[in-house]
Design a protein around this motif. Structure first.
Motif, PDB file in Angstrom:
ATOM      1  N   GLU A 145       0.829  -1.207   0.000  1.00  0.00           N
ATOM      2  CA  GLU A 145       0.000   0.000   0.000  1.00  0.00           C
ATOM      3  C   GLU A 145       0.866   1.260   0.000  1.00  0.00           C
ATOM      4  O   GLU A 145       0.624   2.194  -0.782  1.00  0.00           O
ATOM      5  N   MET A 146       1.878   1.285   0.861  1.00  0.00           N
ATOM      6  CA  MET A 146       2.713   2.483   0.969  1.00  0.00           C
ATOM      7  C   MET A 146       3.630   2.643  -0.235  1.00  0.00           C
ATOM      8  O   MET A 146       3.895   3.763  -0.687  1.00  0.00           O
ATOM      9  N   THR A 147       4.108   1.533  -0.773  1.00  0.00           N
ATOM     10  CA  THR A 147       4.932   1.603  -1.972  1.00  0.00           C
ATOM     11  C   THR A 147       4.128   2.159  -3.140  1.00  0.00           C
ATOM     12  O   THR A 147       4.615   3.012  -3.898  1.00  0.00           O
ATOM     13  N   ALA A 148       2.895   1.695  -3.262  1.00  0.00           N
ATOM     14  CA  ALA A 148       2.029   2.156  -4.349  1.00  0.00           C
ATOM     15  C   ALA A 148       1.716   3.643  -4.230  1.00  0.00           C
ATOM     16  O   ALA A 148       1.483   4.315  -5.248  1.00  0.00           O
ATOM     17  N   SER A 149       1.718   4.159  -3.007  1.00  0.00           N
ATOM     18  CA  SER A 149       1.411   5.578  -2.800  1.00  0.00           C
ATOM     19  C   SER A 149       2.670   6.443  -2.763  1.00  0.00           C
ATOM     20  O   SER A 149       2.606   7.617  -2.380  1.00  0.00           O
ATOM     21  N   GLY A 150       3.804   5.872  -3.161  1.00  0.00           N
ATOM     22  CA  GLY A 150       5.045   6.626  -3.210  1.00  0.00           C
ATOM     23  C   GLY A 150       5.731   6.799  -1.874  1.00  0.00           C
ATOM     24  O   GLY A 150       6.605   7.661  -1.733  1.00  0.00           O
ATOM     25  N   LYS A 151       5.372   5.971  -0.869  1.00  0.00           N
ATOM     26  CA  LYS A 151       5.959   6.100   0.460  1.00  0.00           C
ATOM     27  C   LYS A 151       6.794   4.871   0.831  1.00  0.00           C
ATOM     28  O   LYS A 151       6.939   4.527   2.000  1.00  0.00           O
ATOM     29  N   GLY A 152       7.331   4.222  -0.195  1.00  0.00           N
ATOM     30  CA  GLY A 152       8.111   3.018   0.046  1.00  0.00           C
ATOM     31  C   GLY A 152       9.340   3.266   0.904  1.00  0.00           C
ATOM     32  O   GLY A 152       9.662   2.476   1.793  1.00  0.00           O
ATOM     33  N   GLU A 153      10.040   4.383   0.670  1.00  0.00           N
ATOM     34  CA  GLU A 153      11.225   4.699   1.461  1.00  0.00           C
ATOM     35  C   GLU A 153      10.863   4.944   2.918  1.00  0.00           C
ATOM     36  O   GLU A 153      11.567   4.502   3.839  1.00  0.00           O
ATOM     37  N   LEU A 154       9.756   5.634   3.130  1.00  0.00           N
ATOM     38  CA  LEU A 154       9.294   5.888   4.496  1.00  0.00           C
ATOM     39  C   LEU A 154       9.011   4.578   5.205  1.00  0.00           C
ATOM     40  O   LEU A 154       9.414   4.380   6.364  1.00  0.00           O
ATOM     41  N   PHE A 155       8.334   3.663   4.519  1.00  0.00           N
ATOM     42  CA  PHE A 155       8.012   2.370   5.131  1.00  0.00           C
ATOM     43  C   PHE A 155       9.289   1.604   5.470  1.00  0.00           C
ATOM     44  O   PHE A 155       9.422   1.062   6.579  1.00  0.00           O
ATOM     45  N   GLN A 156      10.230   1.514   4.533  1.00  0.00           N
ATOM     46  CA  GLN A 156      11.445   0.746   4.755  1.00  0.00           C
ATOM     47  C   GLN A 156      12.248   1.304   5.933  1.00  0.00           C
ATOM     48  O   GLN A 156      12.856   0.554   6.696  1.00  0.00           O
TER      49      GLN A 156
END
Length: 228
Positions: A145-156
């Motif tokens: 979900e976060m990767t799809a919304s452009g927040k993949g770096e934040l999640f990692q």
């Protein structure tokens, strides 16, 4: 659409009869998600990894070939409880079949649990594996979900704060994300809240009665807490 039955999988299964396609899809998804707890449960009893995989495949093939699961009742309120009962029945039937072959057709009723020490612990292990599978599923869904919304770096960067173990350096995370300490704390809090909601959603997909979500969620949290 991979999550079409996310919130109602088990309800669809228990209410459907015959070959209702949506129920078949929902049951197939549930079996795929919770394959590992069944495999681990059978491995403990068979003490043979290859044989355990063979039996696990046979169990799910049989389960998925059924015309229907049946109408909802208290014993089927949770997919976890239903699946554990079903795999125990499958193993008992398999055990009896082996006895029949060894004794030249003479059938002897032998309760499976009599041959397995600490059967209660075995069931607890199944619940623990179930909880881990559910947590992994929620973790993967949130990451996607976060990767799809452009927040993949934040999640990692922030995912160590989801695991419940030792966390990373907040100072390092601030530098990596370019955030002040307060902003980082807010981001961690929001991620944890979203993760908790995702876990609850996963729990909801495995109970037939929405009123049981809270109790099932609490139970799984307790199971995980005992493992630490």
């Amino acid at each position: 659409m991979p999550h079409a039955f996310h919130a109602t999988r088990w309800t669809l299964v228990t209410r459907a009869t015959g070959r209702d396609e949506s129920a078949r899809t929902a049951l197939s998804e549930l079996c795929e998600i919770y394959y590992e707890p069944v495999l681990h449960f059978i491995e403990v009893r068979s003490r043979d990894a290859d044989r355990a995989r063979e039996l696990t495949h046979g169990f799910f093939e049989e389960l998925l070939s059924r015309e229907n699961i049946g109408s909802p009742d208290p014993s089927r309120g949770r997919f976890r409880s239903y699946l554990l009962g079903a795999v125990k029945h499958f193993l008992a039937k398999h055990h009896q079949s082996q006895l029949t072959q060894k004794r030249g057709g003479e059938l002897e009723q032998v309760p499976l649990d009599e041959h397995i020490p600490d059967a209660a612990d075995d069931a607890t292990r199944f619940d623990r594996d179930w909880a881990f599978a559910l947590i992994r599923r929620a973790h993967q869904a949130l990451e996607a979900e976060m990767t799809a919304s452009g927040k993949g770096e934040l999640f990692q960067t922030l995912k160590p704060w989801l695991d419940g173990g030792p966390t990373a350096s907040r100072e390092a995370a601030c530098r990596e994300l370019g955030l002040e300490a307060n902003a980082l704390n807010v981001a961690i809090h929001r991620l944890r809240e979203r993760f908790r909601a995702q876990v609850r959603s996963e729990v909801e997909s495995t109970v037939a009665d929405p009123t049981e979500v809270r109790a099932e969620f609490r139970y799984l949290v307790d199971v995980l807490a005992e493992h630490r």
